[in-house]
Design a protein around this motif. Structure first.
Motif, mmCIF file in Angstrom:
data_model
loop_
_atom_site.group_PDB
_atom_site.id
_atom_site.type_symbol
_atom_site.label_atom_id
_atom_site.label_comp_id
_atom_site.label_asym_id
_atom_site.label_seq_id
_atom_site.Cartn_x
_atom_site.Cartn_y
_atom_site.Cartn_z
ATOM 1 N N GLU A 72 -25.750 -8.332 0.165
ATOM 2 C CA GLU A 72 -26.875 -7.641 -0.446
ATOM 3 C C GLU A 72 -26.582 -6.180 -0.778
ATOM 4 O OE1 GLU A 72 -29.656 -9.197 -1.366
ATOM 5 O OE2 GLU A 72 -28.633 -11.009 -0.676
ATOM 6 N N GLY A 73 -25.606 -5.587 -0.151
ATOM 7 C CA GLY A 73 -25.326 -4.173 -0.370
ATOM 8 C C GLY A 73 -24.780 -3.913 -1.760
ATOM 9 N N ARG A 74 -24.700 -2.662 -2.122
ATOM 10 C CA ARG A 74 -24.139 -2.298 -3.419
ATOM 11 C C ARG A 74 -22.614 -2.434 -3.357
ATOM 12 N NH1 ARG A 74 -21.728 2.730 -3.382
ATOM 13 N NH2 ARG A 74 -22.393 4.159 -1.741
ATOM 14 N N PRO A 75 -21.977 -2.671 -4.502
ATOM 15 C CA PRO A 75 -20.509 -2.728 -4.508
ATOM 16 C C PRO A 75 -19.925 -1.381 -4.090
ATOM 17 C CG PRO A 75 -21.422 -3.614 -6.544
ATOM 18 C CD PRO A 75 -22.554 -2.957 -5.810
ATOM 19 N N ARG A 76 -18.936 -1.431 -3.222
ATOM 20 C CA ARG A 76 -18.293 -0.214 -2.718
ATOM 21 C C ARG A 76 -16.783 -0.379 -2.766
ATOM 22 N NH1 ARG A 76 -21.747 2.825 0.838
ATOM 23 N NH2 ARG A 76 -23.761 1.816 1.103
ATOM 24 N N VAL A 77 -16.096 0.718 -3.048
ATOM 25 C CA VAL A 77 -14.632 0.733 -3.014
ATOM 26 C C VAL A 77 -14.220 1.789 -1.996
ATOM 27 C CG1 VAL A 77 -12.522 1.245 -4.282
ATOM 28 C CG2 VAL A 77 -14.349 -0.081 -5.373
ATOM 29 N N TYR A 78 -13.481 1.341 -1.000
ATOM 30 C CA TYR A 78 -13.011 2.233 0.058
ATOM 31 C C TYR A 78 -11.527 2.533 -0.106
ATOM 32 C CZ TYR A 78 -17.436 1.218 2.278
ATOM 33 O OH TYR A 78 -18.781 1.107 2.542
ATOM 34 N N VAL A 79 -11.156 3.734 0.237
ATOM 35 C CA VAL A 79 -9.752 4.116 0.340
ATOM 36 C C VAL A 79 -9.322 3.694 1.739
ATOM 37 C CG1 VAL A 79 -8.079 5.996 0.217
ATOM 38 C CG2 VAL A 79 -10.161 6.077 -1.191
ATOM 39 N N VAL A 80 -8.242 2.927 1.825
ATOM 40 C CA VAL A 80 -7.801 2.375 3.108
ATOM 41 C C VAL A 80 -6.325 2.653 3.341
ATOM 42 C CG1 VAL A 80 -9.561 0.556 3.135
ATOM 43 C CG2 VAL A 80 -7.337 0.102 2.084
ATOM 44 N N VAL A 81 -5.944 2.590 4.600
ATOM 45 C CA VAL A 81 -4.553 2.749 5.003
ATOM 46 C C VAL A 81 -4.179 1.527 5.850
ATOM 47 C CG1 VAL A 81 -2.933 4.137 6.364
ATOM 48 C CG2 VAL A 81 -4.712 5.265 5.006
ATOM 49 N N PRO A 82 -3.144 0.796 5.468
ATOM 50 C CA PRO A 82 -2.704 -0.333 6.299
ATOM 51 C C PRO A 82 -2.201 0.177 7.651
ATOM 52 C CG PRO A 82 -1.663 -0.392 4.120
ATOM 53 C CD PRO A 82 -2.347 0.932 4.245
ATOM 54 N N THR A 83 -2.509 -0.560 8.717
ATOM 55 C CA THR A 83 -2.049 -0.167 10.055
ATOM 56 C C THR A 83 -0.820 -0.950 10.486
ATOM 57 O OG1 THR A 83 -3.482 -1.745 11.193
ATOM 58 C CG2 THR A 83 -4.394 0.465 10.761
ATOM 59 N N GLY A 84 -0.355 -1.858 9.636
ATOM 60 C CA GLY A 84 0.825 -2.664 9.936
ATOM 61 C C GLY A 84 1.411 -3.203 8.643
ATOM 62 N N GLY A 85 2.341 -4.116 8.784
ATOM 63 C CA GLY A 85 3.009 -4.681 7.631
ATOM 64 C C GLY A 85 2.075 -5.452 6.726
ATOM 65 N N PHE A 86 2.490 -5.578 5.451
ATOM 66 C CA PHE A 86 1.704 -6.333 4.480
ATOM 67 C C PHE A 86 2.626 -6.990 3.473
ATOM 68 C CE2 PHE A 86 1.793 -1.893 3.104
ATOM 69 C CZ PHE A 86 2.143 -1.961 1.763
ATOM 70 N N GLU A 87 2.045 -7.876 2.665
ATOM 71 C CA GLU A 87 2.809 -8.647 1.681
ATOM 72 C C GLU A 87 2.018 -8.763 0.384
ATOM 73 O OE1 GLU A 87 3.352 -12.413 3.568
ATOM 74 O OE2 GLU A 87 1.236 -12.929 3.457
ATOM 75 N N ASP A 88 2.699 -9.220 -0.684
ATOM 76 C CA ASP A 88 2.017 -9.510 -1.937
ATOM 77 C C ASP A 88 0.912 -10.529 -1.696
ATOM 78 O OD1 ASP A 88 3.569 -7.927 -3.749
ATOM 79 O OD2 ASP A 88 5.117 -9.465 -3.787
ATOM 80 N N ASP A 89 -0.178 -10.401 -2.415
ATOM 81 C CA ASP A 89 -1.285 -11.351 -2.354
ATOM 82 C C ASP A 89 -0.891 -12.592 -3.157
ATOM 83 O OD1 ASP A 89 -3.586 -12.835 -2.749
ATOM 84 O OD2 ASP A 89 -4.772 -11.166 -3.517
ATOM 85 N N PRO A 90 -0.655 -13.730 -2.495
ATOM 86 C CA PRO A 90 -0.208 -14.921 -3.222
ATOM 87 C C PRO A 90 -1.292 -15.522 -4.118
ATOM 88 C CG PRO A 90 -0.682 -15.493 -0.968
ATOM 89 C CD PRO A 90 -0.792 -13.986 -1.067
ATOM 90 N N ASN A 91 -2.527 -15.063 -3.984
ATOM 91 C CA ASN A 91 -3.603 -15.565 -4.823
ATOM 92 C C ASN A 91 -3.486 -15.066 -6.264
ATOM 93 O OD1 ASN A 91 -5.505 -17.020 -2.850
ATOM 94 N ND2 ASN A 91 -5.030 -15.095 -1.836
ATOM 95 N N VAL A 92 -2.799 -13.950 -6.458
ATOM 96 C CA VAL A 92 -2.635 -13.410 -7.814
ATOM 97 C C VAL A 92 -1.171 -13.203 -8.198
ATOM 98 C CG1 VAL A 92 -4.898 -12.314 -7.918
ATOM 99 C CG2 VAL A 92 -2.973 -11.031 -6.992
ATOM 100 N N THR A 93 -0.298 -12.958 -7.244
ATOM 101 C CA THR A 93 1.104 -12.687 -7.548
ATOM 102 C C THR A 93 1.759 -13.882 -8.227
ATOM 103 O OG1 THR A 93 1.237 -11.195 -5.659
ATOM 104 C CG2 THR A 93 3.317 -12.001 -6.539
ATOM 105 N N ASN A 94 2.384 -13.606 -9.362
ATOM 106 C CA ASN A 94 3.086 -14.616 -10.160
ATOM 107 C C ASN A 94 2.173 -15.702 -10.726
ATOM 108 O OD1 ASN A 94 5.675 -13.556 -10.138
ATOM 109 N ND2 ASN A 94 6.201 -14.573 -8.235
#
Length: 144
Positions: A72-94
């Motif tokens: 129900e809330g309004r759309p929001r975009v937050y600036v974030v910092v990863p706290t550990g490792g990450f990878e490409d999102d396979p839902n969109v990559t390639n």
């Protein structure tokens, strides 16, 4: 477009070289210092409990995620910092283009909220409506 022989997939082992800032789109009301964690229902499909937290280096992409998110809330975009490792999102990559042109990623580790964007480049409302209809119809299964 990046030729296949020049693109190197992002993985937890090599993600340190990926430049931010990073953004996460949602309808949740968060504050600086809050942690976004996996283990909650998807913003797009309530049947799916997420194993990862998703983010992007593109504010417009995070805005799309915020517009598409359930709630129900309004759309929001937050600036974030990863706290550990990450990878490409396979839902969109390639999926449509080689590599990761959306600069979308996912992590099993929390993302720390460090701020909120007040505005970002929006998508056309008709595009959002059509995309929502496709998601509600079951198109776009989440690779979790």
């Amino acid at each position: 477009m990046i030729p296949d022989d020049e693109w190197v997939p992002v993985s937890p082992e090599n993600c340190g070289g990926v430049a931010g800032p990073f953004y996460h789109g949602t309808r949740a009301d968060l504050s600086a210092g809050d942690l976004l964690t996996a283990g909650f229902r998807s913003n797009y499909d309530e049947r799916v409990v997420m194993n990862h937290v998703y983010f992007t280096a593109m504010p417009k992409g995070a805005g799309l995620a915020a517009d598409m998110a359930r709630g129900e809330g309004r759309p929001r975009v937050y600036v974030v910092v990863p706290t550990g490792g990450f990878e490409d999102d396979p839902n969109v990559t390639n999926k449509k283009f080689p590599g990761n042109p959306t600069r979308s990623y996912r992590s099993r580790h929390p993302l720390k909220v460090v701020g909120e964007l007040e505005s970002w480049e929006p998508y056309d409302p008709e595009f959002i409506r059509q995309l929502r209809s496709r998601v509600e119809a079951g198109m776009g299964e989440i690779i979790n």
